[in-house]
Design a protein around this motif. Sequence first.
Motif, short mmCIF file in Angstrom:
data_model
loop_
_atom_site.label_atom_id
_atom_site.label_comp_id
_atom_site.label_asym_id
_atom_site.label_seq_id
_atom_site.Cartn_x
_atom_site.Cartn_y
_atom_site.Cartn_z
N LEU A 42 0.93 -1.13 0.10
CA LEU A 42 -0.10 -0.08 -0.11
C LEU A 42 0.85 1.28 0.18
O LEU A 42 0.53 2.32 -0.85
N VAL A 43 1.92 1.09 0.57
CA VAL A 43 2.71 2.56 1.01
C VAL A 43 3.96 2.70 0.09
O VAL A 43 4.19 3.91 -0.21
N ARG A 44 4.33 1.61 -0.52
CA ARG A 44 5.33 1.71 -1.27
C ARG A 44 5.04 2.67 -2.65
O ARG A 44 6.00 3.79 -2.75
N PRO A 45 4.00 2.69 -3.23
CA PRO A 45 3.85 3.88 -4.37
C PRO A 45 3.63 5.34 -3.68
O PRO A 45 3.34 6.34 -4.27
N LEU A 46 3.36 5.35 -2.30
CA LEU A 46 3.35 6.63 -1.65
C LEU A 46 4.44 7.18 -1.22
O LEU A 46 4.41 8.31 -0.48
N ILE A 47 5.69 6.66 -1.43
CA ILE A 47 6.95 7.05 -0.86
C ILE A 47 7.18 8.37 -1.44
O ILE A 47 7.15 8.45 -2.55
N GLY A 48 7.52 9.56 -0.64
CA GLY A 48 7.71 10.80 -1.37
C GLY A 48 6.49 11.48 -1.44
O GLY A 48 6.69 12.90 -1.88
#
Length: 234
Positions: free
Chosen positions: A22-28
């Motif tokens: 879930l969070v990998r694409p939200l890094i940054g």
Amino acid sequence: MGNPCRLIIALDVESKEEALSLVRPLIGKVAWVKLGLQLFVKYGPSIVDEFHALGFKVFLDLKLHDIPNTVSSAIKSLKGRPCSLLTLHASGGPEMLARAVEAAKQSIPDCQLLAVTVLTSMDQTQLHAVGVKSSPEEQVKLLAKMAMQSGVHGCVCSPLELPQLRKELGPKPVLVTPGIRYPDGKADDQNRVMTPIQAAQAGASFIVVGRPILKATDPVAETIKICREIGETK
Ligand code: C5P
């Protein structure tokens, strides 16, 4: 608008793998995640390090509540963990809170402590059942003031309590609110809700959003929409 408001994504999922995908694409794109008891109990404190290593600030929602010595020892056991916000129950009392603040200063000095006042699952009937005669609103106010006097940095509160608590406590305390929903979205089990911008304008320092993001068809797009709405741009 006063102080900036930031989004915290509540990682209320069953496994670390699910949380990571879930969070990998939200890094940054978003700075904060919330790890609760569900993942903490399953994987242990090192899960804090793992999400921090990906670049996220970690809100560790453990809602500690025990005798002062036990809470203070639990916080000492977090020594060196990169958590930036940690919760404990205000109803543990002034001594528990003060000892927790002392322990945090020594062991996790960059972490701010947040007091949970009255759980949103507690209504008047539930409060009376545990011997509290005041209304939930009065009890929230009393506990929030006592917690701040005991040295914590802020409180977790429902969005509808924000205006009153800001008035009572002033601009400095960190106020974190769940119960964020859009009028066209599902309320789930949240009864007292506000939209992201309403909560930001009511004085939230952070909004905690779980299911509206976790269950969205496009969680990344939903996250970006919320960040834009509250003026969080990364
Ligand atoms: O899915 P939803 O957006 O309702 O998630 C809100 C998050 O805030 C959950 O992690 C929930 O445990 C937490 N929370 C809450 N009400 C409180 C305290 C915490 O919903 N009173």
